[in-house]
Design an enzyme around this catalytic site. Sequence first.
Site, PDB file in Angstrom:
ATOM      1  N   TYR A 102     -23.319  39.505  -7.336  1.00  0.00           N
ATOM      2  CA  TYR A 102     -23.713  39.979  -6.001  1.00  0.00           C
ATOM      3  C   TYR A 102     -24.214  41.418  -6.081  1.00  0.00           C
ATOM      4  O   TYR A 102     -25.278  41.751  -5.545  1.00  0.00           O
ATOM      5  CB  TYR A 102     -22.526  39.881  -5.040  1.00  0.00           C
ATOM      6  CG  TYR A 102     -22.847  40.367  -3.637  1.00  0.00           C
ATOM      7  CD1 TYR A 102     -23.562  39.574  -2.747  1.00  0.00           C
ATOM      8  CD2 TYR A 102     -22.451  41.634  -3.201  1.00  0.00           C
ATOM      9  CE1 TYR A 102     -23.866  40.021  -1.460  1.00  0.00           C
ATOM     10  CE2 TYR A 102     -22.757  42.083  -1.919  1.00  0.00           C
ATOM     11  CZ  TYR A 102     -23.466  41.274  -1.052  1.00  0.00           C
ATOM     12  OH  TYR A 102     -23.779  41.727   0.211  1.00  0.00           O
TER      13      TYR A 102
ATOM     14  N   THR B 172     -18.383  39.902  10.133  1.00  0.00           N
ATOM     15  CA  THR B 172     -19.270  38.744  10.355  1.00  0.00           C
ATOM     16  C   THR B 172     -18.545  37.470   9.900  1.00  0.00           C
ATOM     17  O   THR B 172     -17.505  37.542   9.237  1.00  0.00           O
ATOM     18  CB  THR B 172     -20.558  38.875   9.503  1.00  0.00           C
ATOM     19  OG1 THR B 172     -20.181  38.792   8.115  1.00  0.00           O
ATOM     20  CG2 THR B 172     -21.297  40.178   9.773  1.00  0.00           C
TER      21      THR B 172
HETATM   22  N1  LIG Z   1     -21.014  41.398   6.240  1.00  0.00           N
HETATM   23  C1  LIG Z   1     -21.019  42.456   5.437  1.00  0.00           C
HETATM   24  O1  LIG Z   1     -20.011  43.191   5.359  1.00  0.00           O
HETATM   25  C2  LIG Z   1     -22.225  42.779   4.616  1.00  0.00           C
HETATM   26  C3  LIG Z   1     -22.240  44.002   3.931  1.00  0.00           C
HETATM   27  C4  LIG Z   1     -23.355  44.338   3.193  1.00  0.00           C
HETATM   28  C5  LIG Z   1     -24.435  43.492   3.138  1.00  0.00           C
HETATM   29  N2  LIG Z   1     -24.412  42.294   3.802  1.00  0.00           N
HETATM   30  C6  LIG Z   1     -25.591  41.451   3.715  1.00  0.00           C
HETATM   31  O2  LIG Z   1     -26.037  41.131   5.009  1.00  0.00           O
HETATM   32  C7  LIG Z   1     -26.667  39.839   4.999  1.00  0.00           C
HETATM   33  C8  LIG Z   1     -26.042  38.957   6.080  1.00  0.00           C
HETATM   34  O3  LIG Z   1     -24.648  38.883   5.843  1.00  0.00           O
HETATM   35  P1  LIG Z   1     -23.635  38.282   6.940  1.00  0.00           P
HETATM   36  O4  LIG Z   1     -22.339  38.885   6.662  1.00  0.00           O
HETATM   37  O5  LIG Z   1     -24.236  38.347   8.287  1.00  0.00           O
HETATM   38  O6  LIG Z   1     -23.606  36.740   6.449  1.00  0.00           O
HETATM   39  P2  LIG Z   1     -23.309  35.367   7.263  1.00  0.00           P
HETATM   40  O7  LIG Z   1     -22.945  34.357   6.222  1.00  0.00           O
HETATM   41  O8  LIG Z   1     -22.331  35.611   8.347  1.00  0.00           O
HETATM   42  O9  LIG Z   1     -24.718  34.979   7.885  1.00  0.00           O
HETATM   43  C9  LIG Z   1     -25.774  34.646   7.008  1.00  0.00           C
HETATM   44  C10 LIG Z   1     -26.787  33.775   7.700  1.00  0.00           C
HETATM   45  O10 LIG Z   1     -27.813  33.479   6.721  1.00  0.00           O
HETATM   46  C11 LIG Z   1     -28.077  32.078   6.729  1.00  0.00           C
HETATM   47  N3  LIG Z   1     -28.550  31.647   5.395  1.00  0.00           N
HETATM   48  C12 LIG Z   1     -27.821  31.562   4.260  1.00  0.00           C
HETATM   49  N4  LIG Z   1     -28.578  31.061   3.274  1.00  0.00           N
HETATM   50  C13 LIG Z   1     -29.808  30.848   3.787  1.00  0.00           C
HETATM   51  C14 LIG Z   1     -31.021  30.333   3.270  1.00  0.00           C
HETATM   52  N5  LIG Z   1     -31.091  29.891   2.001  1.00  0.00           N
HETATM   53  N6  LIG Z   1     -32.094  30.262   4.070  1.00  0.00           N
HETATM   54  C15 LIG Z   1     -32.016  30.656   5.364  1.00  0.00           C
HETATM   55  N7  LIG Z   1     -30.886  31.120   5.921  1.00  0.00           N
HETATM   56  C16 LIG Z   1     -29.803  31.225   5.140  1.00  0.00           C
HETATM   57  C17 LIG Z   1     -26.752  31.433   7.099  1.00  0.00           C
HETATM   58  O11 LIG Z   1     -26.945  30.103   7.600  1.00  0.00           O
HETATM   59  C18 LIG Z   1     -26.231  32.398   8.155  1.00  0.00           C
HETATM   60  O12 LIG Z   1     -26.700  32.080   9.440  1.00  0.00           O
HETATM   61  C19 LIG Z   1     -26.516  39.309   3.591  1.00  0.00           C
HETATM   62  O13 LIG Z   1     -27.689  39.584   2.839  1.00  0.00           O
HETATM   63  C20 LIG Z   1     -25.348  40.121   3.048  1.00  0.00           C
HETATM   64  O14 LIG Z   1     -25.380  40.224   1.657  1.00  0.00           O
HETATM   65  C21 LIG Z   1     -23.331  41.921   4.537  1.00  0.00           C
END
Ligand SMILES: NC(=O)c1ccc[n+]([C@@H]2O[C@H](COP(=O)([O-])OP(=O)(O)OC[C@H]3O[C@@H](n4cnc5c(N)ncnc54)[C@H](O)[C@@H]3O)[C@@H](O)[C@H]2O)c1
Length: 290
Positions: free
Chosen positions: A154, A189
């Site tokens: 990751y 989230t």
């Molecule tokens: N939540 C955190 O603390 C955090 C911190 C840093 C970075 N991020 C990044 O933020 C982004 C979103 O994270 P989140 O926590 O909202 O995740 P989440 O899992 O809650 O939401 C992700 C969304 O992306 C969709 N998705 C997954 N794979 C997909 C694909 N192949 N095609 C289309 N849609 C797809 C899922 O269906 C979901 O609706 C990610 O890139 C994650 O790495 C999150």
Amino acid sequence: MASGTRYAGKVVVVTGGGRGIGAGIVRAFAESGAHVVICDKDESNARVLEQQLPGTVFVRSDVTREEDLQTLIAETIRLFGRLDCVVNNAGYHPVAQWPEDTSAQDFRQLLELNLLGYYSLTKLALPHLRKSQGNIINISSLVGAIGQTQALPYVATKGAVTAMTKALALDESKYGVRVNCISPGNIWTPLWEMLAASSPDPQATILEGVLAQPLGRMGQPAEVGAAAVFLASEATFCTGIELRLTGGAELGYGSKASRDTPLEIPMLPPDFPRQSLACTTSPQEQLPAP
Ligand SMILES: NC(=O)c1ccc[n+]([C@@H]2O[C@H](COP(=O)([O-])OP(=O)(O)OC[C@H]3O[C@@H](n4cnc5c(N)ncnc54)[C@H](O)[C@@H]3O)[C@@H](O)[C@H]2O)c1
């Protein structure tokens, strides 16, 4: 949270827009007056959002499938005739794993989603963004810069997203296309919920996640949304930046050695004069004589 007309008439594609951070970004852009195309591989949450927010449309698409992305861009242009901003957000964080438990196959799959998904959509969008002098926002992660334990693949994908953002910002500047990234820290989230639930003590994991921020809380998807609207609409002199949205998580020192790490602890000599540490003179008296 967003203010009504800041991005009125503009067209934005948000990947992974159905829930979590992506949904926060969709909402913020919709509230700023933009048309938003929600890309997600899962239908249920995205359809609810589409119903709730006027000006949004859901196009079911998986960012790891090139043909889905072609349809996504074609539909966007067919419906709205232009494209101003792409937010690459769809990504995944696997459950905690030590390096020996990772596999090249799983690593490749994560690269397909977290890195090549961003790259493929970017390539398809660029001809349209060059026409509109638009911009790209990549959702990276703080851990791409500072590392994270038990998350080697990751962290590697997110470090690459931040680096790719800077490389593309340089190449696209001559077309007036800006490319920036947001690196969130802990944002509450469904993904965070899932990772906590998979840990041995979910409530302790959540508390640890909260204590990581000097601000004493996790961030909200709406706060990432507000930052994305700012980058797209007002940050017109920003390109190649990494906007850290972390509640200060990377600041200061903390306990970082694991319990298994052999420690080297310096000792004070037993006769160390402890009272000499106290300041017995006034600050003026400590100044060297003129
Ligand atoms: N939540 C955190 O603390 C955090 C911190 C840093 C970075 N991020 C990044 O933020 C982004 C979103 O994270 P989140 O926590 O909202 O995740 P989440 O899992 O809650 O939401 C992700 C969304 O992306 C969709 N998705 C997954 N794979 C997909 C694909 N192949 N095609 C289309 N849609 C797809 C899922 O269906 C979901 O609706 C990610 O890139 C994650 O790495 C999150």
